[in-house]
Design a protein around this motif. Structure first.
Motif, short mmCIF file in Angstrom:
data_model
loop_
_atom_site.label_atom_id
_atom_site.label_comp_id
_atom_site.label_asym_id
_atom_site.label_seq_id
_atom_site.Cartn_x
_atom_site.Cartn_y
_atom_site.Cartn_z
N MET A 259 -20.27 27.91 11.93
CA MET A 259 -19.40 27.36 10.91
C MET A 259 -20.09 27.03 9.59
O MET A 259 -19.54 26.30 8.76
N ASP A 260 -21.27 27.60 9.38
CA ASP A 260 -21.84 27.61 8.03
C ASP A 260 -21.91 29.03 7.47
O ASP A 260 -22.47 29.26 6.41
N TYR A 261 -21.34 29.98 8.20
CA TYR A 261 -21.27 31.37 7.75
C TYR A 261 -20.06 31.50 6.83
O TYR A 261 -18.92 31.20 7.24
N PRO A 262 -20.26 31.91 5.58
CA PRO A 262 -19.18 31.85 4.59
C PRO A 262 -17.85 32.47 5.02
O PRO A 262 -16.80 31.86 4.81
N ASN A 264 -16.59 32.67 8.01
CA ASN A 264 -15.99 31.75 8.97
C ASN A 264 -15.45 30.50 8.28
O ASN A 264 -14.38 29.99 8.64
N VAL A 265 -16.21 30.00 7.33
CA VAL A 265 -15.77 28.81 6.58
C VAL A 265 -14.45 29.11 5.87
O VAL A 265 -13.48 28.34 5.96
N GLU A 266 -14.40 30.23 5.16
CA GLU A 266 -13.18 30.59 4.44
C GLU A 266 -12.00 30.75 5.39
O GLU A 266 -10.88 30.28 5.11
N ALA A 267 -12.25 31.39 6.55
CA ALA A 267 -11.17 31.61 7.51
C ALA A 267 -10.65 30.29 8.06
O ALA A 267 -9.44 30.08 8.20
N ALA A 268 -11.56 29.36 8.40
CA ALA A 268 -11.15 28.08 8.96
C ALA A 268 -10.34 27.27 7.95
O ALA A 268 -9.30 26.68 8.28
N VAL A 269 -10.82 27.25 6.71
CA VAL A 269 -10.13 26.48 5.67
C VAL A 269 -8.74 27.05 5.41
O VAL A 269 -7.75 26.31 5.32
N THR A 270 -8.65 28.36 5.28
CA THR A 270 -7.36 28.98 5.00
C THR A 270 -6.37 28.76 6.14
O THR A 270 -5.20 28.43 5.92
N PHE A 271 -6.85 28.94 7.37
CA PHE A 271 -5.95 28.79 8.52
C PHE A 271 -5.46 27.34 8.64
O PHE A 271 -4.27 27.09 8.88
N THR A 296 -19.89 23.17 7.67
CA THR A 296 -20.17 22.74 6.30
C THR A 296 -19.22 21.62 5.90
O THR A 296 -18.25 21.31 6.61
N ALA A 297 -19.46 21.05 4.73
CA ALA A 297 -18.60 19.97 4.24
C ALA A 297 -17.13 20.39 4.15
O ALA A 297 -16.25 19.64 4.56
N PRO A 298 -16.82 21.59 3.62
CA PRO A 298 -15.41 21.99 3.58
C PRO A 298 -14.78 22.11 4.97
O PRO A 298 -13.59 21.83 5.14
N VAL A 299 -15.57 22.49 5.98
CA VAL A 299 -15.05 22.58 7.35
C VAL A 299 -14.87 21.18 7.93
O VAL A 299 -13.83 20.87 8.53
N LEU A 300 -15.85 20.31 7.76
CA LEU A 300 -15.74 18.95 8.27
C LEU A 300 -14.54 18.23 7.67
O LEU A 300 -13.89 17.41 8.33
N GLY A 304 -8.53 16.55 11.32
CA GLY A 304 -7.35 15.72 11.18
C GLY A 304 -6.30 16.28 10.24
O GLY A 304 -5.20 15.73 10.15
N VAL A 305 -6.60 17.37 9.56
CA VAL A 305 -5.65 17.98 8.62
C VAL A 305 -4.77 18.97 9.36
O VAL A 305 -5.26 19.93 9.97
N ASN A 306 -3.48 18.77 9.33
CA ASN A 306 -2.51 19.71 9.94
C ASN A 306 -2.84 20.02 11.41
O ASN A 306 -2.75 21.17 11.85
#
Length: 432
Positions: A259-262, A264-271, A296-300, A304-306
């Motif tokens: 979850m620090d691989y860009p 994966n980060v983008e996919a997690a945030v978008t989903f 990463t910070a954006p993933v953490l 609790g979101v959605n």
């Protein structure tokens, strides 16, 4: 770069190789950018299985790096496989590697994995052992292959790094110029290394075709596909308890990975932010579980979101897959074969993935897994359909496991290795 290194040997396994009819070849030098232990992330899973398969053919001397103390703790496992080894702890920063690369005109990827200690070990092994083949895992390690070496060089690029950095560079952001520089330099480097190698390997036919298309003019070097496999005995849903966190609540959706691989980060945030609100409109209790180390910070921030739960590192990903009503791999950028897809399929889970994540897996949409464009509305609609029709979802999972058992075992995938290192298995001698 400050370094810590060790080198040790072990008894030769010539008897085992002779009984397998694999005598009559020299020794192998294996270069890897990360220690192939433990096999708990995509690149290390592939290098782990290749190394063990090579060690069954000939004595293998291993030069590799460790990212951290946790990697260094697995040195004994490396020593149990290798005839000798050199394991170097990487301590330099990425910023330092970047400055070094800028000053020298090299790709940052090479500077980040440069080690004088490793280079000395390679020189010593080549001078003192009958090395007939150098097997290079990942493009960064080709810098250790001397121009004077006369034996076989098998270069496992895995995927086309220059194309990946090119995709990063085409996206908005302050880092775009750095990514574009890396893409341009790596593309020239990859072409040069491919022409130096006896054979170059990519993880899928699609990736091999892309690689060939970027080599420019001149004779075409030997470029082949060598896919990823899966240990279907390890990833077996039979008797595997689900993670306790998944027992209660509504439908459980799982996404696994580093979850620090860009991508994966983008996919997690978008989903989490765009797809989950649409799913929760139909299933208010639905939960999205982001499972993987080093968030990463954006993933953490997603926790609790959605209905999103961010676990961080877990001891074993299999219970999380076992308890998933749906596994998603919603990557908009992906290179090569995704191990996370094969793992979920082996666990007989219904998998929803994008066309990018399905690359290199010859399964059938609607039979073995479900493919959807990365568009949030289309992903949500396909997810809701699978969560609603549980009979169809279960059938998808059963077909997924049957597919990987038939097509993706490591023994089947790595069957070409003896020929790649110059061994004719039928006669136990070097191929011409």
């Amino acid at each position: 770069m400050a370094e810590a290194a060790t080198a040790r040997g072990q008894p030769d396994r010539a008897g085992d190789r002779a009984r397998a009819g694999l005598t009559g070849m020299g020794e192998i030098l294996f270069l890897a950018h990360r220690i192939p232990f433990p096999p708990d992330r995509g690149d290390k899973i592939r290098s782990h299985h290749i190394l063990k398969a090579l060690a069954a053919l000939a004595p293998v001397h291993v030069a590799c790096l460790a990212d951290n103390a946790q990697d260094m703790a697995h040195e004994a496992e490396l020593a149990a496989v290798a005839a000798s080894h050199c394991l170097v702890r990487r301590r330099g920063s990425l910023i330092g590697a970047g400055l070094s690369a800028l000053l020298s005109g090299r790709p940052i990827s090479l500077a980040a994995f440069a080690s004088t200690r490793l280079a000395r070990y390679v020189k010593q092994v080549l001078a003192t052992r009958p090395i007939s083949t150098i097997f290079v895992f990942s493009g960064q390690m080709a810098q250790y292959v001397p121009a004077s070496f006369q034996g076989r060089v098998v270069m496992d690029f895995v995927d086309v790094d220059s194309a990946k950095f090119g995709q990063y560079g085409r996206r908005p952001g302050l880092g775009a110029p750095v990514y574009l520089r890396e893409a341009w330099l790596l593309r020239r480097y990859e072409a040069r290394i491919a022409r130096r190698a006896t054979t170059s390997l990519l993880v899928s036919e699609a990736e091999a075709d892309l690689f060939r298309s970027r080599l420019g003019r001149g004779p075409m070097p030997d470029v082949r596909a060598l896919g990823n496999g899966i240990d279907t005995a390890l990833f077996d849903p039979a008797g595997m308890p689900m993670a306790p966190e998944l027992v209660m609540g509504g439908p459980q959706i799982v996404f696994t990975g580093q979850m620090d691989y860009p991508p994966n980060v983008e996919a997690a945030v978008t989903f989490a932010r765009q797809v989950m609100p649409l799913i929760k409109g139909r299933f208010p209790g639905a939960q999205f579980n982001v499972v993987g180390r080093a968030p990463t910070a954006p993933v953490l921030a997603l926790d609790g979101v959605n209905g999103t739960r961010v676990t961080g590192a877990v001891p074993d990903v299999r219970p999380w897959l076992a308890g998933a009503d749906l596994v998603v791999v919603p990557l908009s950028l992906a290179r090569g074969v995704q191990n996370k897809v094969l793992e979920a399929m082996a666990m007989a889970r219904p998998v929803l993935l994008t066309p990018q994540a399905a690359t290199g897996i010859a399964a059938v949409d609607g039979r073995d897994f479900a493919i959807s464009p990365a568009d949030p509305e289309e992903l949500a609609a396909r997810a809701v359909g699978l969560l609603t029709d549980t009979i169809r979802a279960d059938a998808l999972g059963r077909a997924a496991r049957a597919f990987v058992i038939a097509q993706c075992g490591w023994d089947r995938v790595l069957a070409p290795l003896p020929g790649l290192v110059g061994l004719d298995r039928r006669f136990g001698r070097r191929a011409a």
